[in-house]
Scaffold this motif. Structure first.
Motif, PDB file in Angstrom:
ATOM      1  N   THR A 309       0.783  -1.346  -0.107  1.00 39.57           N
ATOM      2  CA  THR A 309       0.012  -0.128   0.046  1.00 39.57           C
ATOM      3  C   THR A 309       0.966   1.432  -0.005  1.00 39.57           C
ATOM      4  O   THR A 309       0.728   2.236  -0.807  1.00 39.57           O
ATOM      5  CB  THR A 309      -0.853  -0.067   1.270  1.00 39.57           C
ATOM      6  N   ILE A 310       1.951   1.285   0.841  1.00 39.29           N
ATOM      7  CA  ILE A 310       2.782   2.372   1.150  1.00 39.29           C
ATOM      8  C   ILE A 310       3.402   2.807  -0.411  1.00 39.29           C
ATOM      9  O   ILE A 310       3.138   3.651  -1.053  1.00 39.29           O
ATOM     10  CB  ILE A 310       3.927   2.376   1.813  1.00 39.29           C
ATOM     11  N   ILE A 311       3.852   1.600  -1.235  1.00 38.80           N
ATOM     12  CA  ILE A 311       4.623   1.834  -2.458  1.00 38.80           C
ATOM     13  C   ILE A 311       3.510   2.215  -3.264  1.00 38.80           C
ATOM     14  O   ILE A 311       3.986   3.254  -4.164  1.00 38.80           O
ATOM     15  CB  ILE A 311       5.160   0.537  -2.614  1.00 38.80           C
ATOM     16  N   LEU A 312       2.478   1.788  -3.619  1.00 40.72           N
ATOM     17  CA  LEU A 312       1.214   2.190  -4.323  1.00 40.72           C
ATOM     18  C   LEU A 312       0.891   3.658  -4.084  1.00 40.72           C
ATOM     19  O   LEU A 312       0.714   4.328  -5.197  1.00 40.72           O
ATOM     20  CB  LEU A 312       0.093   1.363  -4.245  1.00 40.72           C
ATOM     21  N   ALA A 313       0.678   4.088  -2.825  1.00 39.78           N
ATOM     22  CA  ALA A 313       0.440   5.252  -2.602  1.00 39.78           C
ATOM     23  C   ALA A 313       1.412   6.215  -3.117  1.00 39.78           C
ATOM     24  O   ALA A 313       1.067   7.148  -3.563  1.00 39.78           O
ATOM     25  CB  ALA A 313       0.017   5.438  -1.095  1.00 39.78           C
ATOM     26  N   VAL A 314       2.792   5.895  -2.732  1.00 42.39           N
ATOM     27  CA  VAL A 314       3.829   7.058  -3.236  1.00 42.39           C
ATOM     28  C   VAL A 314       3.948   6.926  -4.688  1.00 42.39           C
ATOM     29  O   VAL A 314       4.124   7.958  -5.360  1.00 42.39           O
ATOM     30  CB  VAL A 314       5.151   6.650  -2.399  1.00 42.39           C
ATOM     31  N   LEU A 315       3.856   5.856  -5.384  1.00 44.63           N
ATOM     32  CA  LEU A 315       3.849   5.622  -6.697  1.00 44.63           C
ATOM     33  C   LEU A 315       2.767   6.593  -7.464  1.00 44.63           C
ATOM     34  O   LEU A 315       2.843   7.340  -8.482  1.00 44.63           O
ATOM     35  CB  LEU A 315       3.858   4.270  -7.300  1.00 44.63           C
ATOM     36  N   GLY A 316       1.474   6.491  -6.732  1.00 45.82           N
ATOM     37  CA  GLY A 316       0.382   7.194  -7.277  1.00 45.82           C
ATOM     38  C   GLY A 316       0.583   8.570  -7.340  1.00 45.82           C
ATOM     39  O   GLY A 316       0.262   9.535  -8.068  1.00 45.82           O
ATOM     40  N   ASP A 317       0.997   9.135  -6.086  1.00 45.67           N
ATOM     41  CA  ASP A 317       1.332  10.474  -5.907  1.00 45.67           C
ATOM     42  C   ASP A 317       2.358  10.909  -6.892  1.00 45.67           C
ATOM     43  O   ASP A 317       2.049  11.990  -7.355  1.00 45.67           O
ATOM     44  CB  ASP A 317       2.176  10.670  -4.497  1.00 45.67           C
ATOM     45  N   THR A 318       3.524  10.171  -7.292  1.00 40.46           N
ATOM     46  CA  THR A 318       4.376  10.680  -8.358  1.00 40.46           C
ATOM     47  C   THR A 318       3.810  10.670  -9.540  1.00 40.46           C
ATOM     48  O   THR A 318       3.998  11.803 -10.022  1.00 40.46           O
ATOM     49  CB  THR A 318       5.624   9.807  -8.268  1.00 40.46           C
ATOM     50  N   TYR A 319       2.912   9.962 -10.177  1.00 38.25           N
ATOM     51  CA  TYR A 319       2.257   9.727 -11.233  1.00 38.25           C
ATOM     52  C   TYR A 319       1.442  11.152 -11.328  1.00 38.25           C
ATOM     53  O   TYR A 319       1.433  11.711 -12.291  1.00 38.25           O
ATOM     54  CB  TYR A 319       1.493   8.479 -11.367  1.00 38.25           C
ATOM     55  N   LEU A 320       0.440  11.185 -10.342  1.00 38.40           N
ATOM     56  CA  LEU A 320      -0.289  12.312 -10.422  1.00 38.40           C
ATOM     57  C   LEU A 320       0.325  13.770 -10.408  1.00 38.40           C
ATOM     58  O   LEU A 320      -0.056  14.795 -11.168  1.00 38.40           O
ATOM     59  CB  LEU A 320      -1.207  12.481  -9.142  1.00 38.40           C
ATOM     60  N   LYS A 321       1.642  13.705  -9.654  1.00 39.11           N
ATOM     61  CA  LYS A 321       2.399  15.021  -9.633  1.00 39.11           C
ATOM     62  C   LYS A 321       2.940  15.382 -11.118  1.00 39.11           C
ATOM     63  O   LYS A 321       2.788  16.383 -11.865  1.00 39.11           O
ATOM     64  CB  LYS A 321       3.642  14.915  -8.583  1.00 39.11           C
ATOM     65  N   LYS A 322       3.111  14.159 -11.860  1.00 36.88           N
ATOM     66  CA  LYS A 322       3.771  14.348 -13.257  1.00 36.88           C
ATOM     67  C   LYS A 322       2.705  14.734 -14.260  1.00 36.88           C
ATOM     68  O   LYS A 322       3.043  15.772 -14.966  1.00 36.88           O
ATOM     69  CB  LYS A 322       4.314  13.103 -13.708  1.00 36.88           C
ATOM     70  N   ILE A 323       1.511  14.176 -14.044  1.00 37.95           N
ATOM     71  CA  ILE A 323       0.253  14.565 -14.961  1.00 37.95           C
ATOM     72  C   ILE A 323       0.106  16.184 -14.373  1.00 37.95           C
ATOM     73  O   ILE A 323       0.052  17.025 -15.277  1.00 37.95           O
ATOM     74  CB  ILE A 323      -0.912  13.819 -14.584  1.00 37.95           C
ATOM     75  N   ALA A 324       0.071  16.502 -13.285  1.00 35.99           N
ATOM     76  CA  ALA A 324      -0.356  17.692 -12.802  1.00 35.99           C
ATOM     77  C   ALA A 324       0.742  18.822 -13.428  1.00 35.99           C
ATOM     78  O   ALA A 324       0.393  19.947 -14.081  1.00 35.99           O
ATOM     79  CB  ALA A 324      -0.131  17.932 -11.227  1.00 35.99           C
ATOM     80  N   LYS A 325       1.986  18.147 -13.441  1.00 33.74           N
ATOM     81  CA  LYS A 325       2.831  19.083 -14.022  1.00 33.74           C
ATOM     82  C   LYS A 325       2.642  19.551 -15.504  1.00 33.74           C
ATOM     83  O   LYS A 325       2.965  20.423 -15.897  1.00 33.74           O
ATOM     84  CB  LYS A 325       4.281  18.656 -13.654  1.00 33.74           C
ATOM     85  N   ARG A 326       2.779  18.405 -16.168  1.00 32.83           N
ATOM     86  CA  ARG A 326       2.438  18.469 -17.536  1.00 32.83           C
ATOM     87  C   ARG A 326       1.310  19.362 -18.115  1.00 32.83           C
ATOM     88  O   ARG A 326       1.172  20.130 -18.752  1.00 32.83           O
ATOM     89  CB  ARG A 326       2.092  17.117 -18.357  1.00 32.83           C
TER      90      ARG A 326
END
Lengths: 329, 506
Positions: A309-326
């Motif tokens: 869960t931790i890994i998925l949560a942090v991964l999800g965050d990173t992914y969303l951040k990337k999308i947000a940046k784009r």
């Protein structure tokens, strides 16, 4: 300035990506509730829900402390030993010295504050990285507790004290009310005080915060004191529930608190995160455990599930951040 | 092989960064055995252009030919295969490996195809260093070398790939005069072998010593490419700045009052020595010096960011004991650091939070933040400084460099600082925003603030300052009034090599 201008500047445009980022954890939590209900209709029984909340409360209370130090780019690994040392202090004061709980608890909290101060001083004055400093004090505090208390189990607390951990008020566990009060206090502290602003600033960029005249050492020390005090408070409520204290009590607290913070979206790079996230993080961890218990899965799987869960949560965050940046660019 | 054979031909190169057109249809070519100098102000696009050639940045528009073949450079490794080597200003050597190990780190000579042939590696390193007259032991750890020596090792490493094109980005900024001469000697040797060299530098004087052709970039456009021997330095400066000085630097007369800020004998070992300077109310004082001259270090000491060995800081005649950033801010000093992203801004936080950061205790003495008040204040400064952000809640990371700089200035305006130390306030900013920043500086001075600006751009320092101090090797070597200042005088003080210099700079 036109009124419309003020509005435009003050309130950012509504964007889907921001919305999704904001509610993603809540969605995960709701999904878990739905899945659990489908798998086992007993899940939604009021008794079970209250049970989950009751168990999540100490994790949240300790997690609040961890959230504050992680927001300021720190980490407190010594939480386990702070919990065991201070709970043993509180317990011996009540049992051996026959102090009432309302006197013993503040003394325990003060000892916690001193332990937090030690962490803070090592980090800011000796300038050790928080990971190493608190790793060291974790062993140090643990060693002290073991030397002092040996294998003794302290139990038999007064009814008034155990009421804090097991009692109910209006049919609802007291500890849930306590968690709500803690939430309100820390929500105000982080969002509505200059101290909270400074914590976020230091976490986002300690160098820039220093240039801005923020006394970063002082703020970091206070953050570690708060962290240790919350660790102490959480563990006091915990021993009130299990009605005993011993030297190996508190094992896993730091990891649970860090897990709740991370799953709750607080960034290890500092400066990003919320108290609400930590509540959701604590609930997600507890739901996972509860689900496994309900489904009869061996507790050995629980660590694995929390890790994923931790890994998925942090991964999800990173992914969303990337999308947000784009999107923003 | 013809003397003027073209190795690299870049045509119509364009590149956009968020909010900035970094390169706009730039043509650039490099001949065999020439040193082609690339100049331009900060943000003109020099580094962007060479990074595209070195495969560090992807090409967006345009074409690159190497030896008449159209190439599509994927990554730095690919560029190296095509014969393009680059030496950065920051050398990116591994400090705890030896010189020889660093030089051959990705192409070690091997035994049996998998073991590093240590003896051969050392021998090759030694040969190469000797052929370049670089006096460095191949076994020495890089961490033990001076910055200048490290730069030379980085240069040697670039050459170990036997490149046909070598790019040097400000190679001499950390070199001593002697090392610079050594580097030039090596460069000439390399050039004779037919290697094409692209040379980026801010030190206009030295370009004439070694350059063959010069290309001037400005605001992402190529202004011209000239034969260096038939070109005057003033022509180059005019092309770089690109407009009438008075239009670029809208200096206004201000009323200069009492002494506001004074540094007395400030010293720190290996950084700067006996720095004395004063700034008066309403005055804009420039501090000029090359990178490594100690200008930034001196003002960091004054602000309390680094501890000083000795010296005193006075504010309106009153001594500040043991300066620290929080004390300085309380006393009304503002500091805009050289590296905005590293020390100027909390990039993950909003414009609003960045603006109020230095004023939290002043604005909210009770410790509780009033949302309404902070919105109003942030909006006030966004408007006042014309900060281009869609919302005060926008994260600083999404703003352009110029806008970020304005946010840093807004922070100090919000803190009501009456003394401002601005370290390279216009670095990496487009020309339009630069002019806006000069206007902000003017306005601050007019309101009675004392402004101290560090810059390594001559036209800028001459354009905005009432008085100029020049530093060289950790000392102040000259002080000039606006009327006295000429590019030649400032440069002479800054280089510390010419006769005009008083003895203490040598």
């Amino acid at each position: 300035m036109e009124q419309s201008d003020i509005k435009r500047l003050a309130f950012p445009r509504f964007t889907w990506i921001r919305f999704i980022t904001a509610i993603s954890r809540l969605v995960v939590l709701l999904l878990m509730v739905i899945i659990l209900t489908v798998l086992n209709p007993k899940f939604l029984a009021p008794g079970n829900i209250l049970n989950v909340l009751r168990q999540a409360a100490p994790i949240f209370i300790i997690g609040v402390g961890e959230t504050i130090v992680i927001l300021a780019r720190g980490i407190d690994l010594s939480m386990d030993s702070i919990a065991s040392l201070t709970s043993v202090v509180t317990a011996t004061l009540m049992i051996d010295n026959e102090l009432p709980f309302y006197a013993a608890m503040p003394v325990g909290l003060s000892v916690g504050a001193v332990l937090g101060l030690i962490n803070g001083l090592i980090i800011t004055k000796v300038k050790l990285p928080p990971f190493i400093a608190t790793f060291g004090t974790w062993l140090l505090f643990k060693g002290l507790t073991v030397l002092w208390i040996d294998g003794r189990v302290i139990s038999g607390f007064s009814k008034e004290f155990t009421y804090l951990g097991m009692g109910r008020f209006l049919g609802i566990p007291v500890i849930i009310f306590t968690a709500i009060i803690v939430y309100i206090i820390f929500r105000i502290l982080l969002k509505h005080t200059t101290f909270g602003r400074k914590i976020y600033a230091i976490g986002a960029n300690p160098d820039a915060s220093r240039v801005s005249g923020i006394k970063i050492d002082r703020i970091i020390i206070i953050a570690f004191i708060i962290s240790a005090v919350m660790g102490t408070f959480g563990s006091q409520l915990y021993i009130a529930r299990i009605n005993s204290a011993k030297s190996d009590f508190g094992e896993g607290f730091a990891l649970d608190a860090i897990a709740a913070t991370l799953i709750g979206g607080t960034s290890f790079d500092g400066g990003v995160g919320t108290i609400e996230g930590t509540i959701i993080g604590a609930l997600i961890i507890l739901l996972l455990r509860n689900a496994m218990n309900l489904l009869g899965i061996s507790p050995y799987w629980q660590g694995l599930a929390t890790g994923v869960t931790i890994i998925l949560a942090v991964l999800g965050d990173t992914y969303l951040k990337k999308i947000a940046k784009r999107y923003e660019n | 092989m013809a003397e003027n054979e073209i190795i690299v031909d870049m045509k119509n190169i364009s590149k956009n960064f968020p909010g900035v057109r970094a390169l706009d249809r730039v043509d650039f070519d490099l001949r065999k055995g020439e040193i082609h100098v690339l100049v331009g102000e900060n943000g003109a696009g020099k580094s962007t252009l060479v990074k595209i050639l070195a495969g560090v940045l992807p090409l967006e528009q345009g074409t690159i030919y190497i030896d008449d073949a159209l190439v599509n450079i994927h990554n730095p490794g690919h560029a190296q295969q095509l014969g393009v080597s680059i030496v950065y200003q920051e050398t990116n050597l591994s400090p705890y490996l030896s010189v020889a190990q660093n030089m051959f780190i990705h192409h070690e000579p091997t035994r049996f195809g998998f073991m590093v042939d240590v003896v051969e590696e050392k021998r090759k390193a030694k040969d190469l260093l000797e052929s370049l007259c670089i006096d460095v032991d191949p076994d020495e750890l890089v961490a033990n070398l001076s910055l200048g020596k490290q730069q030379l090792v980085a240069f040697a490493r670039a050459l170990s790939f036997n490149p046909r094109v070598i790019i040097l980005d400000e190679p001499t900024s950390s070199l001593t005069q002697q090392e610079t001469n050594l580097m030039f000697t090596s460069l000439k040797k390399v050039k004779e072998k037919g290697v094409g060299i692209i040379y980026i530098s801010h030190r206009l004087e030295e370009l004439f010593q070694i350059g063959d052709r010069i290309t001037v970039l400005r605001d992402g456009k190529r202004i011209d490419t000239l034969d260096i021997n038939n070109t005057e330095i003033s022509t180059i400066i005019r092309m770089m700045v690109g407009r009438d000085i008075s239009e670029m630097y809208p200096k206004e007369p201000t009323e200069i009052g009492e002494e506001a800020f004074k540094l007395h004998n400030i010293s720190r070992k290996h950084k700067c020595q006996d720095i004395n300077l004063t700034v008066r109310k309403g005055e804009v004082v420039g501090l000029f010096g090359l990178i490594g001259s100690g200008r930034t270090e001196a003002l960091r000491l004054a602000f309390g960011l680094d501890p000083m060995d000795q010296g005193e800081v006075y504010l309106y005649g009153k001594k500040i004991n043991h300066p620290s950033p929080s004390k300085s801010v309380d006393f009304g000093i503002g500091f805009s650091p050289e590296d905005r992203k590293q020390e100027g801004l909390c990039l993950a936080l909003s414009v609003k939070e960045n603006i109020e950061r230095a004023s939290l205790d002043r604005l909210f003495p009770s410790g509780f933040v009033s949302r309404k008040r902070e919105y109003e204040i942030a909006q006030q400064y966004v408007q006042e400084l014309n900060i281009a952000t869609p919302s005060i809640e926008r994260q600083a990371v999404f703003l352009s460099g110029g806008t970020q700089q304005k946010v840093v200035l807004a922070q100090w305006l919000c803190a009501k600082s009456s003394i401002l130390i601005l370290d390279e306030p216009t670095r990496g900013i487009d020309v339009g925003t630069k002019v806006e920043i000069y206007r902000i500086i003017n306005r601050l001075a007019r309101k009675g603030s004392a402004v101290l600006v560090i810059s390594s751009e001559l036209p800028e320092i001459m354009g905005i300052s009432d008085r100029i101090y020049v530093m060289c090797r950790g000392k102040i070597t000259g002080e000039l009034s606006r009327a006295e200042a000429t590019a030649e005088k400032i440069a002479a003080y800054a280089f510390g090599t010419q006769e005009v210099i008083n003895a203490n700079c040598n």
